[in-house]
Design a protein around this motif. Structure first.
Motif, short mmCIF file in Angstrom:
data_model
loop_
_atom_site.label_atom_id
_atom_site.label_comp_id
_atom_site.label_asym_id
_atom_site.label_seq_id
_atom_site.Cartn_x
_atom_site.Cartn_y
_atom_site.Cartn_z
N PRO A 36 -1.12 14.29 -7.95
CA PRO A 36 -1.66 13.51 -6.83
C PRO A 36 -3.14 13.79 -6.63
N PRO A 37 -3.87 12.88 -5.97
CA PRO A 37 -5.27 13.17 -5.65
C PRO A 37 -5.37 14.46 -4.84
N ILE A 39 -6.78 15.26 -2.13
CA ILE A 39 -6.63 15.12 -0.68
C ILE A 39 -5.92 13.81 -0.37
N ALA A 40 -4.89 13.87 0.47
CA ALA A 40 -4.11 12.67 0.78
C ALA A 40 -4.95 11.63 1.54
N LEU A 41 -5.77 12.13 2.48
CA LEU A 41 -6.60 11.22 3.30
C LEU A 41 -7.58 10.46 2.39
N GLY A 42 -7.50 9.15 2.42
CA GLY A 42 -8.39 8.33 1.61
C GLY A 42 -7.87 8.08 0.21
N SER A 43 -6.69 8.61 -0.13
CA SER A 43 -6.17 8.46 -1.49
C SER A 43 -5.50 7.10 -1.70
N GLY A 44 -5.08 6.47 -0.63
CA GLY A 44 -4.38 5.20 -0.76
C GLY A 44 -2.93 5.36 -1.17
N GLN A 45 -2.47 6.63 -1.26
CA GLN A 45 -1.08 6.88 -1.68
C GLN A 45 -0.27 7.47 -0.54
N ALA A 46 1.01 7.14 -0.52
CA ALA A 46 1.91 7.72 0.49
C ALA A 46 2.24 9.16 0.10
N PRO A 47 2.38 10.05 1.08
CA PRO A 47 2.76 11.42 0.75
C PRO A 47 4.16 11.46 0.14
#
Lengths: 55, 361
Positions: A36-37, A39-47
């Protein structure tokens, strides 16, 4: 037995067991996944992690 | 002393480096945050269990107020983020089931007998408390079994989740802050003077709120404890030959994936590992630690309560971190219900603890 010695042995055993189990698991489990990227924030992906709330 | 400190810092860096190498940068960052959680919890002795017991036994509200400060600050940081980034960031929202009521009550009682809640058991085990080291395996077993039975408990019924964010984050935050203020006000008439509010708890609340918000930003979900602990139990049983294929919890996504992946890929597990080491490092920062061993009877009671602690945490959708802090700072009503029921359970737990300690002497 001296309680200080007992305590030191218990602590050492705890950390040895924990480290050993993590290493054993990391070496035997399926090791490949899309990373996963950072950092989740700003990644455009769901956790995707599991959570205690039942998700 | 300098050599010991260099060794402790090197150990922390090695842990972050190893997990980054094995599982990627996000997991490494989460390990770093876990180190921070452990360091703050141990350094500030920030305990949920003791704070509640202080109020129940001595009407000293300082610990409880520190927790309310943590909730208020974490909500202020997390709710605007959750509202602005739906999909990327997800709160801890759970239904209002019968299992939540019963599970939270049992958890509150058990945590007084184990002398630690979810985070408390982990950081005290990391710091080397014999009681918590003994509790950790049964906590793990209970959490694994509780997760496995969670679907059946939830099926007993209840109400759907109530997510206050649907009214917008300013309203959700205002309601959450009002809730914190109400609880603080309710404690005031019974509070006895206990000197000034300890600064370490205020600092702890501020630092934990910052770390909780950073965890949400990095992981996309609130900080949790017991999911990882239950996963460790599931992995241990799978290694011993247990087949999760027919299990109603561990055979479905994303839990089934977590079971076959290395444990260092799991969000909650790596923060837990960091937490354990962070608490260990801080406890040994100034000097080597010595401790008195509790009686065998006390250890046996704590280990048994650890099983209930783990099991009930899964009935209740988490512990003091995943359900109470995570739920309230996500504006989910289940967080407040968890708090009320767990506090009632703690009143019973404190009485049981007193009786056990009286008979042990």
């Amino acid at each position: 037995m001296d309680t200080t010695l007992w305590f030191r042995r218990l602590t050492a055993l705890f950390w040895l067991a924990l480290t050993g189990l993590i290493l054993l698991d990391a070496l035997t489990a399926h090791r490949y996944r899309p990373e996963p990227p950072p950092i989740a924030l700003g990644s455009g992906q769901a956790p995707s992690g599991g959570h205690c709330s039942g998700r | 002393m300098l050599v010991r400190r260099v060794v402790l810092v090197t150990g922390a860096l090695a842990l972050v480096f190893a997990i980054t190498l094995l599982a990627g940068l996000r997991q490494g960052l989460l390990t770093l945050l876990g180190l921070g959680f452990g360091a703050v919890l141990q350094g500030c002795r920030f305990g949920f269990t003791t704070g509640w017991r202080d109020y129940i036994e001595r009407r000293n509200p300082h610990g409880l107020w520190a927790q309310l400060l943590l909730l208020a600050l974490a909500s202020g940081l997390m709710l605007p983020l959750l509202a602005a980034h739906p999909g990327e960031l997800v709160g801890a929202v759970a239904p209002l089931t019968l299992s939540l009521l019963l599970g939270a009550f049992l958890f509150g009682a058990a945590m007084q007998l184990t002398d630690g809640c979810g985070s408390g058991t982990l950081y005290k085990a990391g710091a080397g408390s014999p009681l918590s080291v003994v509790v950790l395996p049964t906590f793990m077993l209970g959490s694994f079994l509780g997760a496995s039975h969670q679907p059946a408990w939830v099926a007993l019924g209840g109400l759907p989740p109530v997510d206050l964010l649907r009214y917008g984050w300013p309203t959700a935050l205002a309601l959450t802050l009002a809730g914190c203020a109400l609880v603080a006000l309710l404690t005031l008439p019974h509070a006895r003077s206990a000197g000034p509010w300890p600064r370490r708890w205020v600092i702890g609340a501020i630092l934990l709120a910052l770390l909780a918000a950073l965890h949400l930003i990095v992981a996309g979900q609130p900080w949790g404890i017991v999911y990882g602990v239950g996963l460790w139990g599931a992995k241990a049983f799978a290694a011993l030959g247990w087949n999760p294929a027919a299990d109603p919890f561990w055979s479905v996504a994303p839990h089934a994936t977590r079971l076959v992946e290395p444990i260092v890929f799991d969000v909650t597990s790596v923060t837990n590992f960091g937490l354990l080491y962070g608490a260990y490092a801080v406890s040994r920062w100034r000097a080597p630690v010595t401790t008195n061993l509790p009686s065998a009877r006390r250890l046996l009671v704590a280990a048994t309560a650890g099983l209930i602690l783990g099991y009930s945490s899964r009935m209740a959708f988490g512990c003091n971190v995943g359900a109470f802090l995570g739920g309230v700072s996500s504006a989910s009503l289940h967080g407040w219900i968890w708090f009320a029921m767990a506090f009632l359970g703690s009143i019973l737990g404190v009485r049981l603890r007193r009786r056990i300690e009286a008979t042990a002497t």
